[in-house]
Write a protein that holds these residues in place. Sequence first.
Motif, short mmCIF file in Angstrom:
data_model
loop_
_atom_site.label_atom_id
_atom_site.label_comp_id
_atom_site.label_asym_id
_atom_site.label_seq_id
_atom_site.Cartn_x
_atom_site.Cartn_y
_atom_site.Cartn_z
N ASP A 1 0.83 -1.21 0.00
CA ASP A 1 0.00 0.00 0.00
C ASP A 1 0.87 1.26 0.00
OD1 ASP A 1 -2.59 -0.93 -0.05
OD2 ASP A 1 -3.04 -0.51 2.04
N GLY A 2 0.29 2.36 -0.49
CA GLY A 2 0.73 3.71 -0.19
C GLY A 2 2.16 4.07 -0.55
N CYS A 3 2.59 3.82 -1.79
CA CYS A 3 3.98 4.15 -2.16
C CYS A 3 4.16 5.64 -2.43
CB CYS A 3 4.40 3.34 -3.40
SG CYS A 3 3.18 3.28 -4.72
N GLN A 4 5.28 6.19 -1.94
CA GLN A 4 5.69 7.57 -2.18
C GLN A 4 7.20 7.59 -2.27
OE1 GLN A 4 3.75 10.31 -2.53
NE2 GLN A 4 1.84 9.19 -2.23
N LEU A 5 7.76 8.35 -3.23
CA LEU A 5 9.20 8.34 -3.46
C LEU A 5 9.83 9.71 -3.25
CD1 LEU A 5 7.89 6.18 -5.79
CD2 LEU A 5 10.32 5.64 -5.80
N TYR A 6 11.06 9.70 -2.71
CA TYR A 6 11.78 10.93 -2.38
C TYR A 6 13.27 10.71 -2.61
CZ TYR A 6 7.39 11.64 0.06
OH TYR A 6 6.06 11.72 0.36
N ARG A 7 13.97 11.79 -2.93
CA ARG A 7 15.41 11.77 -3.08
C ARG A 7 16.01 12.55 -1.89
NH1 ARG A 7 18.34 8.68 -6.54
NH2 ARG A 7 16.83 9.19 -8.20
N THR A 8 16.89 11.91 -1.11
CA THR A 8 17.48 12.59 0.04
C THR A 8 18.57 13.56 -0.41
OG1 THR A 8 19.27 11.01 0.41
CG2 THR A 8 17.13 10.49 1.40
N LYS A 9 19.02 14.38 0.53
CA LYS A 9 20.07 15.34 0.22
C LYS A 9 21.38 14.66 -0.14
CE LYS A 9 20.99 15.98 5.18
NZ LYS A 9 20.95 16.96 6.30
N GLY A 10 21.52 13.38 0.23
CA GLY A 10 22.70 12.61 -0.14
C GLY A 10 22.54 11.86 -1.45
N GLY A 11 21.39 12.07 -2.12
CA GLY A 11 21.17 11.44 -3.42
C GLY A 11 20.56 10.06 -3.37
N HIS A 12 20.15 9.61 -2.20
CA HIS A 12 19.57 8.27 -2.07
C HIS A 12 18.07 8.31 -2.37
CE1 HIS A 12 23.10 6.30 -0.17
NE2 HIS A 12 23.36 7.54 0.19
N LEU A 13 17.60 7.29 -3.10
CA LEU A 13 16.18 7.19 -3.45
C LEU A 13 15.45 6.37 -2.39
CD1 LEU A 13 13.92 7.81 -5.47
CD2 LEU A 13 14.56 5.71 -6.71
N ILE A 14 14.41 6.97 -1.82
CA ILE A 14 13.65 6.39 -0.71
C ILE A 14 12.20 6.17 -1.13
CG2 ILE A 14 12.75 6.87 1.62
CD1 ILE A 14 15.73 6.29 1.61
N SER A 33 16.59 2.38 -2.32
CA SER A 33 17.21 1.78 -3.49
C SER A 33 18.72 1.74 -3.32
CB SER A 33 16.85 2.56 -4.76
OG SER A 33 17.60 2.09 -5.87
N GLN A 34 19.30 0.56 -3.45
CA GLN A 34 20.75 0.42 -3.26
C GLN A 34 21.53 1.02 -4.43
OE1 GLN A 34 20.40 -3.93 -2.44
NE2 GLN A 34 21.60 -3.48 -0.60
N SER A 35 20.89 1.14 -5.58
CA SER A 35 21.56 1.72 -6.75
C SER A 35 21.28 3.21 -6.90
CB SER A 35 21.11 1.00 -8.02
OG SER A 35 19.74 1.26 -8.28
N GLY A 36 20.30 3.71 -6.14
CA GLY A 36 19.87 5.09 -6.31
C GLY A 36 18.93 5.28 -7.48
N LYS A 37 18.58 4.18 -8.14
CA LYS A 37 17.68 4.23 -9.30
C LYS A 37 16.39 3.52 -8.97
CE LYS A 37 21.46 4.37 -12.69
NZ LYS A 37 21.17 5.76 -13.12
N LEU A 38 15.35 3.83 -9.76
CA LEU A 38 14.04 3.25 -9.53
C LEU A 38 14.08 1.72 -9.61
CD1 LEU A 38 11.03 3.89 -9.09
CD2 LEU A 38 10.76 4.01 -11.57
#
Length: 333
Positions: free
Chosen positions: A228-241, A259-264
Amino acid sequence: MPYNIASDTCNPRKGHRLADIPAHDPFVLSHKETNTYYLYTTGIPELTDLERNGVLVYKSKDLVEWEGPFVIFEVPDGTWAHPQHGTWAPEVHQYNGRYYLFVTLHNRDSILAEPPEVWKTNHLRGTAIAVSDSPEGPFRLIKKDGPVPPANFMTLDGTLYEDENGKPWMVYCHEWIQVIDGTFEAIPLKRDLSDAEGEPIHLFKASDAPWINAERKPDDKPQVYVSDGCQLYRTKGGHLIMLWSSYNDEGYVQTIARSQSGKLEGPWEQLDPLVKGDSGHGMLFKTFEDNWMLILHYPFSTPESRAIIYEAEETEDRFNIIGPWGQVPRPKQ
């Protein structure tokens, strides 16, 4: 005392508090142009004076007092969706100078598969996109012949994500009703968000979260896993959450992945949950003072559910919860 939303839907007023407003799957747009917070939630005939399912918005300057509700969308006739079958997880994104409403619609009369072919009846369900020139609507449905994800998939909770190349995607949940172990998937969108443009990709499945499996006990019933309820954000360190929600033995849970690669495409690693105690379907937003907040609903059940705001902090590679914000009902941790 909570106000009577049924009598107020067509008579918006000021002075509402979050504790009074029935809210499920809350989403906040911080609108810098007008210094206004917009809170979007579903509007259903059973709890309002609406004749069909729609989307409501409340607005505030300080996150404390809210004006509304205002009706910004109602499911129209003559489309794939049934006007009486629900509007789930509405969210509004500011994109290329316009405002886009992502909302999950349904048609329970359109059956995809039935037992014994499948374990549970599958029907048409998926996220649609509507557009407006204002965050206050009205919003006009763009694609009328079906949802944006594949129509033979039971999907929900679609959200907008722009990748590192500026390509728009819809990230969504593939329903546990159809696949038993719910998944998160993404489908590329056309630049104008009018439709999908390509095939979906798989991101991860709900059972990947170790905290879910740690609580599982042997049973002779199907072991379903809710996504449920997916939302995506990029941290100030470039990590995709990604924020997402599921269930533990206490109820709804707000959790997080990275994301361990920083990509979707991932691969995605599962982090410890942020909020438990029957709380979830949250999203992060920034205040006009540049502080991060998490808003979610508690408890899960309707019409009891209310929007709860937490203070959050951003690190180089994730988000953490500081604690509840304001004088609101507080779910247990």
